[in-house]
Design a protein around this motif. Sequence first.
Motif, PDB file in Angstrom:
ATOM      1  N   GLU A   1       0.827  -1.207   0.000  1.00 62.62           N
ATOM      2  CA  GLU A   1       0.000   0.000   0.000  1.00 62.62           C
ATOM      3  C   GLU A   1       0.859   1.254   0.000  1.00 62.62           C
ATOM      4  OE1 GLU A   1      -2.437  -0.507   3.433  1.00 62.62           O
ATOM      5  OE2 GLU A   1      -3.734  -1.992   2.470  1.00 62.62           O
ATOM      6  N   CYS A   2       1.950   1.237   0.755  1.00 63.00           N
ATOM      7  CA  CYS A   2       2.844   2.385   0.827  1.00 63.00           C
ATOM      8  C   CYS A   2       3.474   2.665  -0.542  1.00 63.00           C
ATOM      9  CB  CYS A   2       3.923   2.137   1.872  1.00 63.00           C
ATOM     10  SG  CYS A   2       5.057   3.501   2.099  1.00 63.00           S
ATOM     11  N   ALA A   3       3.830   1.598  -1.249  1.00 66.42           N
ATOM     12  CA  ALA A   3       4.447   1.733  -2.570  1.00 66.42           C
ATOM     13  C   ALA A   3       3.410   1.861  -3.673  1.00 66.42           C
ATOM     14  CB  ALA A   3       5.340   0.533  -2.845  1.00 66.42           C
ATOM     15  N   GLU A   4       2.117   1.818  -3.327  1.00 67.42           N
ATOM     16  CA  GLU A   4       1.014   1.895  -4.294  1.00 67.42           C
ATOM     17  C   GLU A   4       1.132   0.801  -5.352  1.00 67.42           C
ATOM     18  OE1 GLU A   4       1.123   5.880  -5.755  1.00 67.42           O
ATOM     19  OE2 GLU A   4       0.539   6.747  -3.824  1.00 67.42           O
ATOM     20  N   ARG A   5       1.392  -0.426  -4.884  1.00 65.69           N
ATOM     21  CA  ARG A   5       1.506  -1.578  -5.769  1.00 65.69           C
ATOM     22  C   ARG A   5       0.560  -2.703  -5.345  1.00 65.69           C
ATOM     23  NH1 ARG A   5       4.179   1.915  -7.750  1.00 65.69           N
ATOM     24  NH2 ARG A   5       6.179   1.767  -8.802  1.00 65.69           N
ATOM     25  N   VAL A   6      -0.591  -2.356  -4.779  1.00 68.08           N
ATOM     26  CA  VAL A   6      -1.561  -3.356  -4.337  1.00 68.08           C
ATOM     27  C   VAL A   6      -2.119  -4.063  -5.567  1.00 68.08           C
ATOM     28  CG1 VAL A   6      -3.718  -3.721  -3.059  1.00 68.08           C
ATOM     29  CG2 VAL A   6      -2.122  -1.953  -2.336  1.00 68.08           C
ATOM     30  N   ASN A   7      -2.259  -5.383  -5.498  1.00 71.23           N
ATOM     31  CA  ASN A   7      -2.797  -6.224  -6.578  1.00 71.23           C
ATOM     32  C   ASN A   7      -1.946  -6.195  -7.843  1.00 71.23           C
ATOM     33  OD1 ASN A   7      -4.922  -6.911  -4.893  1.00 71.23           O
ATOM     34  ND2 ASN A   7      -6.231  -5.285  -5.689  1.00 71.23           N
ATOM     35  N   GLU A   8      -0.656  -5.847  -7.715  1.00 75.13           N
ATOM     36  CA  GLU A   8       0.250  -5.888  -8.865  1.00 75.13           C
ATOM     37  C   GLU A   8       1.252  -7.027  -8.764  1.00 75.13           C
ATOM     38  OE1 GLU A   8       2.196  -2.308 -10.113  1.00 75.13           O
ATOM     39  OE2 GLU A   8       0.454  -1.073  -9.631  1.00 75.13           O
ATOM     40  N   PHE A   9       1.490  -7.520  -7.538  1.00 77.16           N
ATOM     41  CA  PHE A   9       2.510  -8.546  -7.333  1.00 77.16           C
ATOM     42  C   PHE A   9       1.924  -9.750  -6.625  1.00 77.16           C
ATOM     43  CE2 PHE A   9       5.175  -4.707  -7.547  1.00 77.16           C
ATOM     44  CZ  PHE A   9       6.110  -5.115  -8.481  1.00 77.16           C
ATOM     45  N   ASP A  10       2.355 -10.935  -7.059  1.00 80.84           N
ATOM     46  CA  ASP A  10       2.077 -12.161  -6.329  1.00 80.84           C
ATOM     47  C   ASP A  10       3.236 -12.384  -5.368  1.00 80.84           C
ATOM     48  OD1 ASP A  10      -0.271 -12.650  -7.649  1.00 80.84           O
ATOM     49  OD2 ASP A  10       0.588 -14.068  -9.077  1.00 80.84           O
ATOM     50  N   VAL A  11       2.917 -12.761  -4.143  1.00 75.12           N
ATOM     51  CA  VAL A  11       3.938 -12.970  -3.108  1.00 75.12           C
ATOM     52  C   VAL A  11       3.901 -14.427  -2.692  1.00 75.12           C
ATOM     53  CG1 VAL A  11       4.692 -12.319  -0.798  1.00 75.12           C
ATOM     54  CG2 VAL A  11       3.671 -10.594  -2.293  1.00 75.12           C
ATOM     55  N   ILE A  12       5.062 -15.070  -2.737  1.00 76.04           N
ATOM     56  CA  ILE A  12       5.204 -16.438  -2.245  1.00 76.04           C
ATOM     57  C   ILE A  12       6.226 -16.389  -1.125  1.00 76.04           C
ATOM     58  CG2 ILE A  12       5.874 -18.808  -2.791  1.00 76.04           C
ATOM     59  CD1 ILE A  12       5.118 -16.995  -5.778  1.00 76.04           C
ATOM     60  N   ALA A  13       5.828 -16.824   0.077  1.00 67.82           N
ATOM     61  CA  ALA A  13       6.725 -16.747   1.232  1.00 67.82           C
ATOM     62  C   ALA A  13       6.767 -18.083   1.952  1.00 67.82           C
ATOM     63  CB  ALA A  13       6.257 -15.657   2.185  1.00 67.82           C
ATOM     64  N   THR A  14       7.954 -18.445   2.407  1.00 65.71           N
ATOM     65  CA  THR A  14       8.099 -19.559   3.331  1.00 65.71           C
ATOM     66  C   THR A  14       8.714 -18.982   4.596  1.00 65.71           C
ATOM     67  OG1 THR A  14      10.269 -20.113   2.440  1.00 65.71           O
ATOM     68  CG2 THR A  14       8.392 -21.286   1.533  1.00 65.71           C
ATOM     69  N   VAL A  15       8.100 -19.282   5.731  1.00 63.76           N
ATOM     70  CA  VAL A  15       8.543 -18.683   6.985  1.00 63.76           C
ATOM     71  C   VAL A  15       8.703 -19.766   8.037  1.00 63.76           C
ATOM     72  CG1 VAL A  15       6.185 -18.097   7.676  1.00 63.76           C
ATOM     73  CG2 VAL A  15       8.068 -16.787   8.608  1.00 63.76           C
ATOM     74  N   LYS A  16       9.768 -19.635   8.850  1.00 64.85           N
ATOM     75  CA  LYS A  16      10.067 -20.604   9.908  1.00 64.85           C
ATOM     76  C   LYS A  16      10.345 -19.851  11.193  1.00 64.85           C
ATOM     77  CE  LYS A  16      12.735 -23.681   6.964  1.00 64.85           C
ATOM     78  NZ  LYS A  16      14.054 -24.260   6.804  1.00 64.85           N
ATOM     79  N   GLY A  17      10.090 -20.511  12.303  1.00 67.88           N
ATOM     80  CA  GLY A  17      10.476 -19.990  13.606  1.00 67.88           C
ATOM     81  C   GLY A  17       9.522 -18.951  14.151  1.00 67.88           C
ATOM     82  N   GLY A  18       9.586 -18.742  15.472  1.00 71.37           N
ATOM     83  CA  GLY A  18       8.785 -17.711  16.107  1.00 71.37           C
ATOM     84  C   GLY A  18       7.310 -18.030  16.135  1.00 71.37           C
ATOM     85  N   GLY A  19       6.530 -17.033  16.514  1.00 73.05           N
ATOM     86  CA  GLY A  19       5.081 -17.163  16.536  1.00 73.05           C
ATOM     87  C   GLY A  19       4.469 -16.455  15.344  1.00 73.05           C
ATOM     88  N   LEU A  20       3.155 -16.377  15.313  1.00 72.58           N
ATOM     89  CA  LEU A  20       2.472 -15.780  14.166  1.00 72.58           C
ATOM     90  C   LEU A  20       2.797 -14.305  14.010  1.00 72.58           C
ATOM     91  CD1 LEU A  20      -1.055 -17.445  14.177  1.00 72.58           C
ATOM     92  CD2 LEU A  20       0.805 -17.752  12.555  1.00 72.58           C
ATOM     93  N   SER A  21       2.879 -13.566  15.114  1.00 64.86           N
ATOM     94  CA  SER A  21       3.170 -12.137  15.037  1.00 64.86           C
ATOM     95  C   SER A  21       4.564 -11.892  14.465  1.00 64.86           C
ATOM     96  CB  SER A  21       3.055 -11.507  16.423  1.00 64.86           C
ATOM     97  OG  SER A  21       3.427 -10.158  16.379  1.00 64.86           O
ATOM     98  N   GLY A  22       5.541 -12.648  14.950  1.00 59.49           N
ATOM     99  CA  GLY A  22       6.897 -12.511  14.436  1.00 59.49           C
ATOM    100  C   GLY A  22       6.986 -12.936  12.983  1.00 59.49           C
ATOM    101  N   GLN A  23       6.235 -13.978  12.623  1.00 57.69           N
ATOM    102  CA  GLN A  23       6.259 -14.433  11.236  1.00 57.69           C
ATOM    103  C   GLN A  23       5.657 -13.398  10.300  1.00 57.69           C
ATOM    104  OE1 GLN A  23       4.482 -18.333  11.054  1.00 57.69           O
ATOM    105  NE2 GLN A  23       6.335 -19.321  11.824  1.00 57.69           N
ATOM    106  N   ALA A  24       4.567 -12.748  10.741  1.00 55.32           N
ATOM    107  CA  ALA A  24       3.958 -11.700   9.910  1.00 55.32           C
ATOM    108  C   ALA A  24       4.925 -10.534   9.732  1.00 55.32           C
ATOM    109  CB  ALA A  24       2.659 -11.221  10.540  1.00 55.32           C
ATOM    110  N   GLY A  25       5.623 -10.165  10.796  1.00 49.23           N
ATOM    111  CA  GLY A  25       6.609  -9.092  10.686  1.00 49.23           C
ATOM    112  C   GLY A  25       7.761  -9.465   9.774  1.00 49.23           C
ATOM    113  N   ALA A  26       8.181 -10.731   9.812  1.00 45.24           N
ATOM    114  CA  ALA A  26       9.267 -11.196   8.949  1.00 45.24           C
ATOM    115  C   ALA A  26       8.838 -11.176   7.482  1.00 45.24           C
ATOM    116  CB  ALA A  26       9.694 -12.595   9.355  1.00 45.24           C
ATOM    117  N   VAL A  27       7.615 -11.599   7.208  1.00 46.62           N
ATOM    118  CA  VAL A  27       7.121 -11.580   5.823  1.00 46.62           C
ATOM    119  C   VAL A  27       7.009 -10.134   5.335  1.00 46.62           C
ATOM    120  CG1 VAL A  27       5.184 -12.163   4.319  1.00 46.62           C
ATOM    121  CG2 VAL A  27       5.967 -13.800   6.010  1.00 46.62           C
ATOM    122  N   ARG A  28       6.552  -9.233   6.193  1.00 46.13           N
ATOM    123  CA  ARG A  28       6.453  -7.813   5.820  1.00 46.13           C
ATOM    124  C   ARG A  28       7.828  -7.260   5.476  1.00 46.13           C
ATOM    125  NH1 ARG A  28       4.753  -2.624   9.533  1.00 46.13           N
ATOM    126  NH2 ARG A  28       6.873  -2.832  10.270  1.00 46.13           N
TER     127      ARG A  28
END
Length: 164
Positions: A87-114
Amino acid sequence: MSEEARSLDDLKVVMKTADAVQVEAETAPVEPQIDALGRAYATGKRKNAIARVWIKRGSGKITVNGRDQETYFARPVLRMLLQQPLECAERVNEFDVIATVKGGGLSGQAGAVRHGISKALTAFEPGLRGVLKAGGFMTRDSRVVERKKYGRAKARRSFQFSKR
């Protein structure tokens, strides 16, 4: 004397051209880092979570560990975190994101993906770095849980004191 004047003038010319070359090198555009499949890759970190993120042009679908973002991050706040850099870069619905995340809890994982999405966006479009950095998305949030010390109940809390 004319010999010295000529050498000083020559020195000034050489210095001006050296400054011009240095300015060009500083302002040279950074090349996008895109692989053969048209993807940009970045690693994001938060607390003990590490996310590997690939972005490519697409419809805006976000996949985390093989599942859709709605199923992986059930809380709306966590899904909002993932959308912030786009949203900050004004690129909503322009990119597909594929992420694999390990470790931590859900909050930390969301921050890592961000964090990974932000870094991958700058790899895909280097011109977005200023906008994302101003939004605070390029900085890794390095706060982690403090370790427990011996002689203590937790990291800092003492055992209950008994007077008698």
